[in-house]
Design an enzyme around this catalytic site. Structure first.
Site, PDB file in Angstrom:
ATOM      1  N   ASN A 494      12.160  44.900 -16.643  1.00 29.33           N
ATOM      2  CA  ASN A 494      10.906  44.461 -17.239  1.00 29.33           C
ATOM      3  C   ASN A 494       9.724  44.715 -16.314  1.00 29.33           C
ATOM      4  O   ASN A 494       9.743  44.292 -15.157  1.00 29.33           O
ATOM      5  CB  ASN A 494      11.007  42.956 -17.537  1.00 29.33           C
ATOM      6  N   GLU A 495       8.715  45.386 -16.835  1.00 30.99           N
ATOM      7  CA  GLU A 495       7.421  45.549 -16.141  1.00 30.99           C
ATOM      8  C   GLU A 495       7.600  46.032 -14.707  1.00 30.99           C
ATOM      9  O   GLU A 495       7.056  45.456 -13.780  1.00 30.99           O
ATOM     10  CB  GLU A 495       6.644  44.217 -16.166  1.00 30.99           C
ATOM     11  N   LEU A 496       8.384  47.092 -14.519  1.00 35.58           N
ATOM     12  CA  LEU A 496       8.648  47.555 -13.162  1.00 35.58           C
ATOM     13  C   LEU A 496       7.756  48.727 -12.769  1.00 35.58           C
ATOM     14  O   LEU A 496       7.076  48.692 -11.751  1.00 35.58           O
ATOM     15  CB  LEU A 496      10.122  47.950 -13.021  1.00 35.58           C
ATOM     16  N   ASP A 576       1.563  47.104 -22.446  1.00 31.70           N
ATOM     17  CA  ASP A 576       1.931  45.720 -22.140  1.00 31.70           C
ATOM     18  C   ASP A 576       0.578  45.083 -21.850  1.00 31.70           C
ATOM     19  O   ASP A 576      -0.076  45.441 -20.877  1.00 31.70           O
ATOM     20  CB  ASP A 576       2.833  45.755 -20.886  1.00 31.70           C
TER      21      ASP A 576
END
Ligand SMILES: *[C@@H]1O[C@H](CO)[C@@H](O)[C@H](O)[C@H]1NC(C)=O
Ligand SMILES: *[C@@H]1O[C@H](CO)[C@@H](O)[C@H](O)[C@H]1NC(C)=O
Ligand SMILES: *[C@@H]1O[C@H](CO)[C@@H](O)[C@H](O)[C@H]1NC(C)=O
Ligand SMILES: *[C@@H]1O[C@H](CO)[C@@H](O)[C@H](O)[C@H]1NC(C)=O
Length: 961
Positions: A494-496, A576
C-alpha cells in the site's frame, strides 16, 4: 518390538469426518484448551485469541467499548499460553516410521511451541502456514494417556520494539521512531493495523487465529473398498490451481481463442510413493455437480514436498466466470486426486472458475491516441478480453479480531457491495490475507478482489532472515488463493512507490531505500507471483507509474518507470487522493487526473445508533472525551488530543461551509443531527468525485475505475467508512449505489465563473442513447419560468454515449443567464434543477445472440447556491408505513414532501433491526411521493421496529420525526 517406540494414533477416536482420507487428522479446534498468563487462567479456544477468550470468560470487558482499547493495553503486553492435552490411543496399524505433524494455518504471531515438554519450534509470521514434524517427540513421549501441547505467545508490541532497537535504522525512517508504544510495525510480520490506524484502535491480539491440526501419516498404505487410502502416506497442506489461456503471460492480455490450461500443484507432507500420478475430475455446479471431465494430468513431476501436473481443457466444455453485472458466475469443482497403482492417496477439491483477468498497464496504443487518449500507459482491468469500468471500494479488516469474522458477516458485507453496484473491492494492505472461504463467497457473488501483500506506508527490512520470511509467506499465499476466479490482481503493498518517489531523494541514504523497496516489491514478490501463476497480474505498489519494460527473464521483470516519464503530456498512474481543505470539496479542478482512482475520501461520524452502543449517555456529544479518544485522524495510531480535535473540526468546518447548521435544544438530538450532517457532506463529496472519475472514462485520461476509501468499519469512530460497524448504511453507501448505476447524469458547477456542465456517463459495453430532462424550480416547488424564461426552464436534450464513456449534454453559464437581474444572488439562492436521465442500452451481462436493450433512468439535483445559502423551505414531510396485505415483506414506507423541495430525505431504522432501504438520502420535488422498501437482514424486535422508523431532511431546523 522395542519398548520405547510405542506409537500412538489419533484415528481411533475421530468422529465427525466424512471421507476416509481424513481419518488421520485431528482438528485441534475440537480440543479443550486453557489460556493462561502470570495472573490469569481461563478456558481458551482455537481458533481465537487472548482478547476474545478473556472477554468470553468475563475477565475483561468489551475491548471495543468506550476507551477500553487503552484500558486493556496490559493484555497485549503479556505472554499468553494456550495449552491442551491430546489423548491418544495405541494403533497397531501404524508402522515403525509413521509420521506425526503439527499443522497451524496461522499463528498470531510470536509463538514458542512445546509438545510433551519438548521444544517443537518458534514462529514469527502471522501470515504463514506453520508445520512441524513431531514424529520423534510423539514416539519418545513417555505418556500413554496424553500429549501436552502448549503454544506460548510473546507480546508482539514488545518484540517489535525490541527488533526495532536492534534493527535497520532506515526502516523507521518514515515513522515516529522507536520510542512509542506502537512503533515498529515494519519489523514484524503481523497485521499492521493491529498497531492502530487512522480508522482502527490499537489492539494487538495473540493466539492461534486459524485452524490447526495434528496429522498422522503411515508409510504402509491401506485401502478401503473404494481404493481410497485409509491412512495415507501424504497430507496435502496447500494447493495451487492456475487456470489460464494457452500461451498467457502475466500482465499481458491473453489470446481469448486459445484453450485453457489447467495446472495443479499440491504441497504435501509425508513421503510420496514413486510413480504417483495426478488426475482431475471436473464437476459443473450449474448442473448439479454433473461430471463434465475426468482426465489424468500430463507432465506430472514431483519433488520432496510438491507434485505438479497440467492438462489442456477445450473451452467449449466450460462456461466462463464473470464479475457481477458482466455475466454469470459459473463455477466448477475441481477434484484433484493423487493416485498410485490405481489407489487414491489424497484428494482435494477446490471450486474454480474459468476466466482471464488482466490489469492492462501496457502503453497507450496509437489508435487510442488517435481517439483522443493521452499517451502514456493504460490502467484498466480486462475480464475475458473485455475492458470494463471497475466500481467499488476499499475493504479493511471487517473486525479487529479475525477469529470472530463469520460467514454471515461477510455475506452481508458483500451483498451490500453488490447492491451498491460495486464489482471490485481492494483488499487493502495491511490487514491480513483473506481466508479461502471469503474468496469463495466473492467467487459466488462475482466480486473481484484486488489483493495485496501486507506491506504498507513504509520501508521494510531486507536482512536475510526477513527475506526468507517474505518468500515463504508470499509463496504460501499466492498458491493458496490462486484458484479463486474473484482474485483480480496481486499488489506488492500500500502506498509504497509514491512515498519512495516523494521522499527518497531527500532521505539520508536514498540509494539504499530504493534498493530495499526494489528487493521486496520489484523482485521477491513479483517472482513469487510469476513463478506460481500465469493468470494473475502483479504491480509493486497500490499507486504505480508503470514499467518501462516487461522482461520475464530478468530478476526485476517490471523495470519500474518511476519518474522517467516521456514528458508532461503523458499520463501513467492511478491516483490516491485526500484533500481536507473542505472549501475545495466541490471544485473538480482540485481532483486528481489519473487513469484509475484507487483511494480517495473524507471521514464522517457514525450515527447516534452506533455511538449509543459504545459510549455512556454523557459522552454523546461531538467533542466529548471518548469521541475525541476514538478519532484517530490525524496521527494514526498515536493521535494526540489536539490532533484529534483538529481532525474532528475538519468535519464541523465542512458542515458549516456547505449546509444548514444543526442547532437543536435537545443535546442528544443535536449530536445526532451533527453526526448525520457530516455523513451528508461525505456522501455529497464522494458523489462529486465518483461522477468526476466516471466522466474521466470519456476524457483524455481515460479513467477506468474508482475504488473509494473505505467500505466498512471495524469499530465505532469517525472514519471514511460507508457502512457502520454493525452493518448500518451511512448516507454515502446509498449515494454511491446511486452514482454507480450503469447510466447516470451529473451536474458539475464552477461557482466562481457560473459555468454549469451536465454530463451523462455510461459503463455499458455498447452505445447508449437517451434524453436528459431538465426542470428548474424554486425551493417552494413553483416553476422558475418567470426567472429563466420558457426555453430555459423545462426542456429535454437527446444524447448518445459511446461504450464505457461520457458525454457533455448541456452547458450554460448561470451568471450570464441571470445577467439582466440586479439581485442575482437572491435568485441563485432560490433555484433548484432536477435532472432526469432516461436511456436505452444493453446490459453488459446480456450474452445472448440477440441482446435486448432495456431502459435506464437516473435522477439528480443541482443547486447553484450552497445549501447553507439556499432559500430552503420546510417541505413538511410525511411518513407512512404500509402493510401489503398478506405480505410481511418488503416493508413499504411512503414518504411525501407536501409543500416544498426536500433535500437529502433520510430514513433511520432503529436499533434491533438490521438491513437497508431501497433508497435513502434522496430528494423529492414539492408534492412528490416516494415508496421506499426496507430489506430486513436481522430483526430482534418481532416486527415492532416499523413503528420506530424516523425521517429527517436538510432544512436546518426540524428534528427527526
Ligand atoms: C470495558 O467495557 C465494559 C462494558 O462492556 C465495562 O463494563 C468495563 O468496565 C470496561 N473496562 C475494561 C477495562 O474492561
Ligand atoms: C495481570 O497483570 C497485569 C500486569 O501486571 C495487570 O495490568 C492486569 O490488570 C492483571 N490482570 C488481572 C486480571 O489480574
Ligand atoms: C514470553 O515470550 C517471549 C517471546 O517468545 C519469550 O522470549 C519469553 O521467554 C516469554 N516469557 C515467558 C515468561 O514465557
Ligand atoms: C459438489 O461437489 C463438491 C466437490 O466434491 C462438494 O463439495 C459439494 O458439496 C457438491 N455439491 C452438491 C450440491 O452436491
Amino acid at each position: 518390538m522395542s519398548t520405547v517406540s510405542m506409537r500412538f494414533s489419533i484415528s481411533a477416536f475421530l468422529t465427525a469426518t466424512s471421507t476416509a482420507l481424513c481419518q488421520s487428522i485431528l482438528d485441534l479446534g475440537s480440543q479443550q484448551w486453557t489460556l493462561s498468563s502470570d495472573n490469569v487462567t481461563v478456558t481458551g479456544k482455537v481458533p481465537s485469541n487472548a482478547h476474545l477468550d478473556l472477554f468470553e470468560a468475563g475477565v475483561i470487558g468489551d475491548p471495543l467499548y468506550g476507551a477500553n482499547d487503552t484500558a486493556l493495553l496490559w493484555v497485549q503486553r503479556m505472554n499468553w499460553t494456550y495449552s491442551t492435552n491430546i489423548s491418544l490411543s495405541v494403533d497397531s496399524d501404524l508402522s515403525e516410521d509413521a509420521a506425526t505433524w503439527l499443522v497451524f494455518d496461522g499463528l498470531d504471531t510470536f509463538a514458542y511451541i512445546e509438545l510433551c515438554n519438548q521444544s517443537v519450534g518458534n514462529t514469527d509470521n502471522q501470515f504463514r502456514q506453520w508445520y512441524f514434524d513431531v514424529s520423534e517427540i510423539v514416539q519418545l513421549c513417555n505418556t500413554l494417556s496424553a500429549l501436552t501441547l502448549s503454544v506460548n505467545f510473546g507480546s508482539a508490541t514488545k518484540i517489535a520494539a525490541n527488533l526495532a532497537e536492534n534493527g535497520d535504522s532506515l526502516v523507521n525512517y518514515f515513522d515516529g521512531g522507536v520510542t512509542e508504544e506502537f512503533c515498529c510495525k515494519e519489523f514484524i510480520r503481523k497485521q499492521q493495523s493491529d498497531f492502530g490506524w487512522d480508522w482502527a484502535p490499537q489492539l494487538s491480539p495473540a493466539g492461534i487465529w486459524q485452524p490447526a491440526r495434528l496429522v498422522q501419516l503411515s508409510n504402509r498404505v491401506e485401502y478401503n473398498d473404494d481404493n481410497d487410502a485409509l491412512m495415507a502416506p501424504i497430507y496435502v497442506r496447500n494447493t495451487l490451481i492456475d487456470i489460464y489461456r494457452q500461451g498467457q503471460m502475466n500482465n499481458i492480455p491473453p489470446e481469448q481463442s486459445q484453450p485453457f490450461i489447467f495446472n495443479a500443484s499440491l504441497d504435501f507432507l509425508g513421503v510420496l510413493p514413486e510413480g504417483s500420478l495426478l488426475q482431475l475430475i471436473l464437476h459443473d455446479t450449474q448442473k448439479g455437480n454433473e461430471t463434465i471431465l475426468a482426465t489424468p494430468l500430463d507432465e506430472v513431476y514431483s519433488s520432496n514436498d510438491t507434485i505438479t501436473g497440467s492438462v489442456t481443457i477445450d473451452p467449449s466444455v466450460v462456461s466462463l466466470w464473470w464479475p457481477v453485472g458482466l455475466g454469470d458466475q459459473n463455477l466448477y469443482y475441481a477434484i484433484i486426486e493423487v493416485v498410485h497403482n490405481d489407489n487414491i492417496l489424497a484428494k482435494v477439491d477446490k471450486r474454480v472458475g474459468f476466466r482471464t483477468i488482466v490489469l492492462n498497464i501496457l502503453n497507450v496504443t496509437d489508435s487510442q491516441i488517435a481517439s483522443g487518449v493521452l499517451p502514456g500507459c493504460n490502467w484498466n482491468f480486462e475480464v475475458n478480453g473485455n475492458e470494463f469500468y471497475a466500481k467499488g471500494s476499499n475493504l479493511v479488516p471487517p473486525d479487529v479480531f479475525w477469529p470472530r469474522v463469520n460467514e454471515k458477516k461477510i455475506r452481508n458485507l458483500f451483498e451490500t457491495a453488490v447492491i451498491g453496484n460495486q464489482n471490485m473491492l481492494r483488499i487493502w494492505s495491511s490487514g491480513a490475507y483473506l481466508p479461502d472461504w471469503i474468496y469463495d463467497i466473492a467467487d459466488e457473488m462475482g466480486i473481484l478482489l484486488w489483493s495485496e501483500f501486507e506491506f504498507s506506508d513504509g520501508v521494510y527490512p531486507t536482512n536475510r532472515s526477513y527475506i526468507e520470511q517474505y518468500v515463504a509467506e508470499a509463496n504460501y499465499q499466492v498458491r493458496r488463493i490462486n484458484h479463486h476466479p474473484s482474485l483480480a490482481l496481486w499488489v506488492g503493498g500500500n502506498e509504497l512507490e509514491a512515498i519512495l518517489l516523494a521522499y527518497y531523494f531527500s532521505a539520508t541514504e536514498p540509494g539504499r531505500l530504493q534498493r530495499m523497496y526494489e528487493q521486496i516489491q520489484e523482485e521477491l514478490l513479483i517472482q513469487a507471483v510469476y513463478a506460481n501463476t500465469r493468470s494473475i497480474s502483479y504491480i509493486p505498489s497500490s499507486t504505480y507509474q508503470g514499467f518501462l519494460e516487461l522482461n520475464f527473464s530478468s530478476s526485476m521483470p517490471e523495470l519500474p518507470r518511476y519518474d522517467n516519464t516521456s514528458g508532461p503530456n503523458f499520463l501513467y498512474a492511478d491516483t490516491d487522493f485526500y484533500n481536507y481543505d473542505t472549501y475545495e470539496a466541490f471544485d473538480v479542478n482540485s481532483y486528481p487526473i489519473g487513469r484509475f482512482a484507487t483511494e480517495f475520501g473524507f471521514q464522517s461520524m457514525p450515527s447516534i445508533y452506533s455511538w449509543q452502543q459504545v459510549v455512556p449517555q454523557d459522552q454523546l456529544s461531538f467533542f466529548s472525551d471518548i469521541v475525541i479518544h476514538r478519532n484517530r485522524h490525524y496521527g494514526g495510531g498515536n493521535t494526540t488530543r489536539e490532533q484529534s480535535i483538529s481532525g474532528l473540526q475538519q468535519m464541523t468546518t465542512a458542515v458549516e461551509a456547505w449546509y444548514p447548521v444543526p442547532n437543536m435544544a435537545d443535546p442528544i438530538a443535536n449530536f445526532s443531527a451533527w453526526c448525520w450532517s457530516t455523513q451528508v457532506f461525505q456522501a455529497d463529496y464522494y458523489t462529486s468525485e465518483l461522477a468526476f472519475f466516471r466522466r474521466g472514462a470519456g476524457a483524455t485520461n481515460r479513467n477506468m475505475g474508482s475504488l473509494y476509501w473505505q467500505l466498512e468499519d471495524l469499530w465505532t469512530a469517525p472514519t471514511w467508512a460507508s457502512i457502520e460497524v454493525d452493518g448500518r448504511w451511512k448516507v454515502l453507501m446509498y449515494r454511491a449505489k446511486d452514482i454507480y448505476q450503469p447510466v447516470v447524469g451529473y451536474s458539475f458547477y464552477n461557482s466562481s465563473t457560473g459555468e454549469l456542465e451536465i454530463w451523462a456517463m455510461s459503463d455499458l459495453w455498447s452505445v447508449v442513447t437517451g434524453n436528459l430532462q431538465l426542470s428548474w424550480t424554486h425551493w417552494n416547488g413553483s416553476t422558475a419560468m418567470s426567472v429563466l424564461g420558457k426555453n430555459k426552464t423545462n426542456f429535454s436534450i437527446p444524447f448518445t454515449i459511446e461504450a464505457i464513456n461520457s458525454t457533455l449534454v448541456y452547458q450554460t453559464n448561470i451568471h450570464s443567464d441571470l445577467a439582466s437581474y440586479n439581485e442575482t444572488d437572491d435568485i441563485i439562492r432560490d433555484l433548484v434543477l432536477r435532472v432526469d436521465l432516461s436511456a436505452r442500452g444493453t446490459p453488459n451481462s446480456d450474452r445472448s445472440s440477440s441482446p435486448q436493450q432495456i431502459p435506464y433512468s437516473h435522477t439528480s439535483y443541482f443547486h447553484p447556491a450552497t445549501l447553507q445559502d439556499a432559500n430552503l423551505q420546510d417541505p413538511a414531510l410525511t411518513l407512512a408505513y404500509k402493510y401489503k396485505p398478506g405480505h410481511r415483506e418488503p416493508h413499504h414506507f411512503i414518504v411525501t414532501a407536501t409543500r416544498a423541495v426536500a433535500a437529502w430525505v433520510w430514513l433511520d431504522h432503529p436499533l434491533g433491526v438490521g438491513g437497508y432501504f431501497s433508497d435513502n438520502g434522496f430528494w423529492l420535488m414539492s408534492g412528490e411521493q416516494r415508496i421506499v422498501t426496507f430489506t430486513v437482514k436481522n430483526d430482534w424486535t418481532w416486527g415492532l421496529w416499523t413503528g420506530d422508523v424516523v425521517i429527517r431532511t436538510l432544512d436546518g431546523a426540524t428534528d427527526a420525526i
